[in-house]
Design a protein around this motif. Structure first.
Motif, PDB file in Angstrom:
ATOM      1  N   VAL A 291      -9.226  53.808 -58.139  1.00 13.21           N
ATOM      2  CA  VAL A 291      -9.647  55.207 -58.032  1.00 13.21           C
ATOM      3  C   VAL A 291      -9.461  55.951 -59.359  1.00 13.21           C
ATOM      4  CG1 VAL A 291      -9.072  57.423 -56.971  1.00 13.21           C
ATOM      5  CG2 VAL A 291      -9.309  55.380 -55.554  1.00 13.21           C
TER       6      VAL A 291
ATOM      7  N   ARG B 142      -1.674  65.899 -52.149  1.00  7.43           N
ATOM      8  CA  ARG B 142      -0.808  65.092 -51.290  1.00  7.43           C
ATOM      9  C   ARG B 142      -0.745  63.672 -51.823  1.00  7.43           C
ATOM     10  NH1 ARG B 142      -4.193  68.100 -48.652  1.00  7.43           N
ATOM     11  NH2 ARG B 142      -5.671  66.427 -48.222  1.00  7.43           N
TER      12      ARG B 142
ATOM     13  N   SER C  39      -0.820  56.432 -52.341  1.00  8.47           N
ATOM     14  CA  SER C  39      -2.000  57.103 -51.806  1.00  8.47           C
ATOM     15  C   SER C  39      -1.976  58.522 -52.353  1.00  8.47           C
ATOM     16  CB  SER C  39      -1.966  57.123 -50.277  1.00  8.47           C
ATOM     17  OG  SER C  39      -0.916  57.943 -49.822  1.00  8.47           O
ATOM     18  N   HIS C  40      -3.125  59.041 -52.670  1.00  6.33           N
ATOM     19  CA  HIS C  40      -3.137  60.404 -53.201  1.00  6.33           C
ATOM     20  C   HIS C  40      -4.513  61.021 -53.073  1.00  6.33           C
ATOM     21  CE1 HIS C  40      -5.164  59.242 -57.070  1.00  6.33           C
ATOM     22  NE2 HIS C  40      -4.608  58.078 -56.808  1.00  6.33           N
ATOM     23  N   THR C  41      -4.532  62.340 -52.991  1.00 13.18           N
ATOM     24  CA  THR C  41      -5.811  63.035 -53.053  1.00 13.18           C
ATOM     25  C   THR C  41      -6.303  62.951 -54.483  1.00 13.18           C
ATOM     26  OG1 THR C  41      -4.597  65.117 -53.315  1.00 13.18           O
ATOM     27  CG2 THR C  41      -5.389  64.594 -51.122  1.00 13.18           C
ATOM     28  N   ALA C  42      -7.595  62.904 -54.646  1.00 12.84           N
ATOM     29  CA  ALA C  42      -8.148  62.552 -55.958  1.00 12.84           C
ATOM     30  C   ALA C  42      -9.110  63.608 -56.487  1.00 12.84           C
ATOM     31  CB  ALA C  42      -8.836  61.189 -55.872  1.00 12.84           C
TER      32      ALA C  42
ATOM     33  N   PHE D  46     -13.492  63.807 -55.617  1.00 10.38           N
ATOM     34  CA  PHE D  46     -13.449  62.485 -56.246  1.00 10.38           C
ATOM     35  C   PHE D  46     -14.870  61.932 -56.359  1.00 10.38           C
ATOM     36  CE2 PHE D  46     -13.622  57.850 -55.586  1.00 10.38           C
ATOM     37  CZ  PHE D  46     -13.046  57.465 -56.791  1.00 10.38           C
TER      38      PHE D  46
END
Lengths: 226, 208
Positions: free
Chosen positions: A106, A172, A187-190, A207
């Motif tokens: 990502v 997050r 895991s993360h918001t992108a 993203f």
């Protein structure tokens, strides 16, 4: 899966356009109206004012509900260990996002698009905030960021400082133990946040937004060097 | 398309798309397909065209001599200057048969461990990457390995992945015969879009 299919360029472009149309219809210019002291059409040279964000044709920008100063990234550090100062970037537009260096899928997409923005917008800057303080020590960030342009600022910090910074941006993230030989993942918001040359958080790009699309919105900010 | 420093930003766009298609041809050739010079898929399927999941027959028409089976297209991986970081490889796996297949394993001399992974967006909006046992390739359809989705993880790189070079990856399938493909290494940069800007030329990253 709703992840944009970047390999399929035409398809991605169409999706972005469709999204932008929806946004244009659903978010009518209120962001600038709430900017307060300046008229929405004021010159970009007036502090606190911005060109109406998200109105560029094909824009993927999700305008901030109210344009306000970008939250300071308090107590984060540069690769050389010095304290990072977001205010030092005032004067040119900045793309800010959270990720981690051990992210093979990502984050490189976002980094790649930002490098494309750099080509189109010579003044643009970027800030990469690690959400993985365990592996992304300042020393490691120094090794990593040497492969990136100087105006790509890679910052890290203590777990607490990173969490506070992420919370300020609504980002997050969580550590995920996957059993992979490569170790845990995050895991993360992108989303990518757009901060204008006055330090105002203008909005976010989802993203997968292309370099050209982001560059067009940055160009529409009107320079931001004033 | 001259080789340049690692991770150095540069213009991509159409050139990258062309490269990808070329790579696809190359790999199709490896897979036993016969790619005909200028009359190959490039002329009938523009590089920028989306890959429609319902168009396998068109692709077969474009490559009439391709043996029925599993066709690998558009493989690429991203440059990775730091060996301690994993690489990711992407491609399209086209199943031209009437039997469902799966990609069950990948190996490569370029990495000590190779895993199949998938990135997916969770309900909370976060993107998470997890290992998977296999990648389904339905009959008459294709599996797309792409950023933000399925990909092949190259863990423990034996050497940096350098733009312009290529690595080998061997793919094992549940049904089709194994295939070893050549996977070109692309520069870190935008995935490409219409009207790619001109390269800046000036270097701001003094290292290479």
């Amino acid at each position: 899966m709703n992840v944009p299919m970047l390999v399929h360029r035409s398809l991605a472009t169409v999706s972005v356009l469709a999204l932008a149309s929806l946004l244009a219809a659903a978010v009518p210019l209120h962001a600038s109206g709430e900017a307060g002291e300046a008229s929405p059409v004021a010159s970009p040279a007036v502090a606190g004012s911005v060109t109406t964000p998200g109105t560029v044709p094909g824009s993927a920008l999700v305008p901030a509900s109210a344009v306000a100063p970008a939250p300071a990234l308090v107590d984060l550090v540069n690769p050389d260990g010095s304290t990072f100062d977001l205010a030092s970037l005032t004067g040119a537009p900045t793309l800010l996002f959270f990720g981690y260096t051990h992210c093979p899928d990502v984050c490189p997409v976002t980094i790649g698009e930002i490098l494309g923005v750099f080509e189109a917008e010579p003044e643009a800057q970027a800030v990469f905030v690690s959400v993985d303080p365990e592996r992304d020590t300042p020393e490691f960030m120094a090794s990593w960021s040497q492969y990136l342009p100087e105006r790509f600022h890679a910052v890290t910090g203590s777990a607490g400082a990173i969490r506070r910074a992420a919370d300020e941006y609504g980002v997050r993230y969580a550590r995920v133990d996957t059993g992979s030989t490569s170790g845990y993942t995050m895991s993360h918001t992108a989303d990518v946040f757009l901060v204008d040359g006055h330090g105002q958080l203008v909005g976010t790009f989802p993203f997968g937004t292309s370099a050209d699309t982001m560059a067009a919105d940055i160009a529409a900010l009107g320079g931001g060097t004033g | 398309m001259r080789p340049r420093g690692q991770w150095r930003h540069r213009s991509r766009g159409h050139a990258a798309a062309t490269l990808a298609l070329g790579a696809g041809l190359l790999i199709a050739g490896t897979a036993g397909a016969f790619a005909q010079g200028g009359e190959g898929p490039g002329s009938s399927a523009p590089a920028m065209a989306p890959m429609e999941s319902m168009a396998p027959m068109a692709s077969m028409d474009a490559m009439p001599s391709m043996a029925a089976g599993l066709v690998v297209l558009d493989a690429w991986t991203r440059e990775s200057p730091m060996m301690e970081l994993a690489g990711a490889a992407y491609m399209v796996l086209e199943n031209t048969t009437t039997v469902d297949d799966t990609l069950v394993r990948a190996t490569s001399p370029a990495a000590t461990v190779v895993e199949l992974h998938r990135t997916a967006e969770g309900e909370d909006g976060t993107m998470a990457m997890m290992p998977v046992e296999e990648v389904p390739i339905p009959a008459g359809d294709r599996a797309v390995l792409e950023p933000g989705g399925y990909h092949i993880m190259l863990i423990g790189l034996v050497a940096p992945l350098v733009e312009g070079e290529a690595i080998e990856i061997t793919l094992d399938f549940a049904q089709a015969a194994p295939q070893t493909i050549s996977v070109p290494v692309r520069a870190l940069g935008p995935m490409g879009s219409m009207g790619s800007p001109a390269p800046m030329g000036g270097a701001m990253d003094g290292d290479g």
